[in-house]
Design a protein around this motif. Structure first.
Motif, mmCIF file in Angstrom:
data_model
loop_
_atom_site.group_PDB
_atom_site.id
_atom_site.type_symbol
_atom_site.label_atom_id
_atom_site.label_comp_id
_atom_site.label_asym_id
_atom_site.label_seq_id
_atom_site.Cartn_x
_atom_site.Cartn_y
_atom_site.Cartn_z
ATOM 1 N N ALA A 120 0.832 -1.209 0.000
ATOM 2 C CA ALA A 120 0.000 0.000 0.000
ATOM 3 C C ALA A 120 0.863 1.254 0.000
ATOM 4 O O ALA A 120 0.609 2.200 -0.761
ATOM 5 C CB ALA A 120 -0.932 -0.006 1.212
ATOM 6 N N VAL A 121 1.898 1.274 0.833
ATOM 7 C CA VAL A 121 2.733 2.484 0.889
ATOM 8 C C VAL A 121 3.658 2.585 -0.319
ATOM 9 O O VAL A 121 4.114 3.683 -0.668
ATOM 10 C CB VAL A 121 3.537 2.545 2.211
ATOM 11 N N SER A 128 2.221 6.744 3.719
ATOM 12 C CA SER A 128 3.277 6.270 4.604
ATOM 13 C C SER A 128 3.362 7.097 5.884
ATOM 14 O O SER A 128 3.132 8.315 5.881
ATOM 15 C CB SER A 128 4.642 6.346 3.911
ATOM 16 N N ARG A 129 3.757 6.434 6.936
ATOM 17 C CA ARG A 129 4.205 7.137 8.143
ATOM 18 C C ARG A 129 5.502 7.865 7.824
ATOM 19 O O ARG A 129 6.327 7.371 7.054
ATOM 20 C CB ARG A 129 4.442 6.116 9.259
ATOM 21 N N ILE A 130 5.694 9.011 8.434
ATOM 22 C CA ILE A 130 6.926 9.766 8.253
ATOM 23 C C ILE A 130 7.762 9.630 9.527
ATOM 24 O O ILE A 130 7.265 9.834 10.637
ATOM 25 C CB ILE A 130 6.643 11.256 7.964
ATOM 26 N N LYS A 140 5.021 0.855 7.170
ATOM 27 C CA LYS A 140 3.906 1.241 8.040
ATOM 28 C C LYS A 140 3.095 2.380 7.429
ATOM 29 O O LYS A 140 3.650 3.372 6.941
ATOM 30 C CB LYS A 140 4.427 1.659 9.418
ATOM 31 N N THR A 141 1.788 2.227 7.493
ATOM 32 C CA THR A 141 0.896 3.275 7.009
ATOM 33 C C THR A 141 0.684 4.339 8.085
ATOM 34 O O THR A 141 0.910 4.107 9.268
ATOM 35 C CB THR A 141 -0.470 2.691 6.609
ATOM 36 N N TRP A 144 -3.029 9.020 9.793
ATOM 37 C CA TRP A 144 -3.636 10.255 9.278
ATOM 38 C C TRP A 144 -3.840 10.199 7.764
ATOM 39 O O TRP A 144 -4.258 11.187 7.164
ATOM 40 C CB TRP A 144 -2.752 11.446 9.667
ATOM 41 N N SER A 145 -3.565 9.054 7.164
ATOM 42 C CA SER A 145 -3.765 8.916 5.722
ATOM 43 C C SER A 145 -5.171 8.392 5.445
ATOM 44 O O SER A 145 -5.935 8.087 6.362
ATOM 45 C CB SER A 145 -2.725 7.952 5.142
ATOM 46 N N VAL A 146 -5.483 8.245 4.154
ATOM 47 C CA VAL A 146 -6.788 7.704 3.760
ATOM 48 C C VAL A 146 -6.706 6.196 3.545
ATOM 49 O O VAL A 146 -7.605 5.600 2.949
ATOM 50 C CB VAL A 146 -7.321 8.397 2.484
ATOM 51 N N TYR A 147 -5.629 5.573 4.037
ATOM 52 C CA TYR A 147 -5.447 4.121 3.872
ATOM 53 C C TYR A 147 -6.657 3.324 4.352
ATOM 54 O O TYR A 147 -7.155 2.440 3.644
ATOM 55 C CB TYR A 147 -4.189 3.685 4.622
#
Length: 662
Positions: A120-121, A128-130, A140-141, A144-147
């Motif tokens: 997905a990322v 993605s997580r930053i 890792k997603t 705060w994303s639309v995943y």
């Protein structure tokens, strides 16, 4: 056969007349399978057959099975229209598993990776997580994303359309790490007023930053749980390790059940700890063993025997929960048929004890505090993914259990308002506890309760009540002991001065010789109508690192200076006791913890030496009508005097239950 021919003649599918699968809340024994499909898998479904699944269900008769659907790689093991499939799917194995399990009335759940999704990322870098360094996480997603809206929820709805019973979301709480994406930082600033974003534990407000992520994680789980329930009210949801030892919080999400999978080594002791963390949370729960020993460094699979798995299962079902065991699927999604006999033997062991274990509740004896406040003040990650912060608590638990003291692990929200129910409460090596609970504990002791406070820092919380004057500094000690026993250590110790009326217990020594005694290591003092004991060195930390019979007997003897437990066992220290009740009947679970299960160099074994001629004493309000050893269904002769029933168990193999009928 005649009935089957009639169904076929009428063109009615056989599964319409199958038994309805049990809900997870009513289930007791299950099997978990997964293989984390990857892009290079080209033969998924090739050798998985109807008869392979059918023979499994006929032989093992589980209440449920869990099978692979999407692993951490992000690829599904079925032909998805929503996400990403491997190169070669020869057969829709999800549909096949559903058809056969439905025919047998067995519930089907899916193993699905949540926060962790490599693919997905890869396709959506903005999901993605930053990291704190400003880099995109390739695994890792972001919460705060639309995943969740764009992939996770639509994909789980797609799976729900297969008619499956629910999902076990893996790679979730334990995969969450601090996220430095713009949306997260903006929300944190807006909600807290803090402008400088902390990046490490030593930075100001780092604990608040972690708590902010915990709130975001619960929001994410709540979103997908509620969305799936709205889409299919019968669909059942669990997030692996949510509201467990890894995530010690009160349950505030409408998940249907709690679950987790223990580490593959030292499974029996691990199961004892993890089961006690899940049991009080007020939700249906189960715990999973890995069916194979496995070292994270060499990554070699070593199949466990049914005997070894039964010892692990005993610790789980003795706490009233359900149990499942994990076998990896082959790369084509098929099952390891050679292991069916092991599965069946394990199922038989659990089923024989189901009536005496399922949904039983502990009789309050010893409460061991899991301090949510202390945990959050010390942890450096969002959730505890094996950082060792719980090790002192586990060391203390082991000493209590191997002293035959029935022990529950209770978080602050469990204990507040309920301290009076427990004859003894133990505070392990936490530096902080909830202030409301602290005040209640003092009132509890004033009214006749018994409190044990352990740890060089923890004793500071109760200095005024322990009957001592603490030294402001600490140091390590080389030897300690009690009575005529001495053992080595490198534990941190806080010196203290005894005040009048306080009794000492145990000593530390500068040399391995009683002539070199330097001062006491523990105390017992009266406080109101009750007693409060202090242990002034980090006992739990050292007992976890180097378990000794001296440590075990020290804590057991100290505890028994404060209260007289309802159950006593004479004949072996290798017995763990769980004292339960259900519908007016008392159940004394006796678990044989002999063997080499705690040796991490031994990945699998097939022998647990039996224990013989155990004398068991149980307090009862009146003379029992009958005591029966289960599941052997063997009536036991007993003597009854001074409110205690005393009987002999001639042989304890792995797990027997004394059913006490009043």
């Amino acid at each position: 056969m005649k009935f089957l021919r009639i169904l076929l003649f009428l063109n009615l599918p056989v599964f319409l007349f199958a038994q309805t699968p049990l809900r997870r809340s009513d289930s007791f024994f299950g099997l978990h399978f997964d293989f984390h499909a990857v892009l290079e898998d080209t033969l998924i479904g090739k050798t998985l057959t109807d008869s392979m699944i059918d023979s499994l269900l006929r032989k093992v008769k589980p209440d449920f099975i869990q099978v692979d659907s999407k692993g951490h790689s992000g690829f599904t093991s079925y032909p998805t229209k929503v996400g990403y499939s491997p190169k070669g799917i020869k057969k829709d194995i999800l549909r096949l598993f559903r058809e056969v399990t439905k025919r047998h009335g067995v519930a089907l759940y899916l193993h699905y990776s949540g926060v962790w999704d490599n693919e997905a990322v890869k396709h959506h870098p903005n999901w993605s997580r930053i990291t704190a360094e400003g880099k995109r996480d390739d695994r890792k997603t972001s919460l705060w994303s639309v995943y969740a809206d764009s992939l996770l929820i639509p994909q789980l709805k797609e799976m729900s359309d297969y008619g499956v019973d629910g999902v076990w979301v893996d790679g979730d709480c334990w995969a969450v790490e601090p996220d430095y994406c713009t949306a997260a930082m903006d929300e944190f600033r807006n909600s807290t007023g803090i402008t400088e974003i902390p990046k490490k534990k030593s930075d100001a407000n780092y604990a608040q930053w972690l708590e902010f992520h915990r709130t975001a994680f619960r929001r994410y789980v709540r979103k997908y749980t509620d969305a799936l329930h709205q889409y299919n009210p019968r669909f059942q949801v669990a997030s692996n390790w949510a509201f467990s030892a890894m995530m010690p919080e009160s349950v505030d999400i409408n998940v249907d059940f709690l679950s987790g999978d223990t580490e593959p080594l030292n499974g029996a002791n691990q199961s004892a700890f993890q089961a006690r963390c899940l049991a009080p949370q007020g939700k249906p729960w189960d715990l999973m063993s890995w069916s194979f020993g496995y070292g994270w460094e060499d990554q070699v699979f070593s199949a466990k025997s049914a005997v070894q798995l039964s010892q692990e299962a005993a610790q789980v079902i003795a706490m009233g929960g359900g149990y499942q065991a994990y076998w990896a699927q082959n790369r084509d999604g098929s099952l390891k048929t050679y292991a069916y006999n092991t599965m069946a033997d394990l199922a038989k062991f659990c089923r024989e004890r189901q009536r005496f274990c399922q949904n039983t509740k502990p009789v309050p004896q010893v409460a061991l505090l899991y301090s949510n406040t202390g945990y959050k003040s010390e942890i450096t990650t969002v959730y505890n993914a094996g950082d060792g912060k719980n090790n002192p608590m586990i060391g203390i638990l082991n000493a209590l259990l191997y002293s035959q003291l029935p022990t529950e692990i209770l978080q602050e929200h469990h204990l507040i308002g309920h301290t009076k129910n427990y004859p003894m409460i133990v505070i392990p090596e936490w530096k902080k506890i909830n202030e409301t609970l602290r005040n209640e504990l003092l009132e509890y002791v004033q009214q006749g309760g018994n409190l044990v406070v352990i740890g060089a820092e923890t004793v500071k919380i109760f200095e005024n009540e322990l009957g001592v004057k603490l030294n402001p500094t600490t140091h390590t000690i080389p030897f300690w002991g009690f009575d005529n026993f001495i053992t080595g250590t490198k534990a941190t110790y806080r010196p203290f001065k005894l005040l009048p009326g306080t009794q000492s217990f145990g000593q530390w020594f500068s040399e391995e010789d009683k002539r070199f005694a330097q001062g006491p290591v523990a105390t017992v003092a009266s406080f109101g109508k009750g007693k409060i004991a202090g242990v002034y060195f980090n006992f739990g930390e050292q007992h976890y690192k180097r378990e000794t019979y001296v440590g075990r007997d020290f804590l057991g003897n100290l505890a028994k200076k404060l209260f007289d437990p309802n159950v006593k066992v004479v004949g072996s220290k290798l017995v763990n006791v769980a004292l339960n009740q259900k519908n007016g009947t008392t159940y004394v679970n006796l678990i044989n913890m002999a063997g080499n299960h705690a040796n991490k160099a031994i990945h699998s074994n097939d022998e647990i030496p039996p224990l013989y001629n155990l004398q068991v004493s149980v307090k009862t309000p009146r003379r029992p009508h009958q005591i029966v050893l289960q599941p052997e269904n063997k009536p036991l002769s007993f003597a009854y005097k001074n409110g205690e029933a005393v009987f002999i168990i001639s042989k304890l193999a792995i797990h027997s239950i004394a059913e006490i009928k009043l």
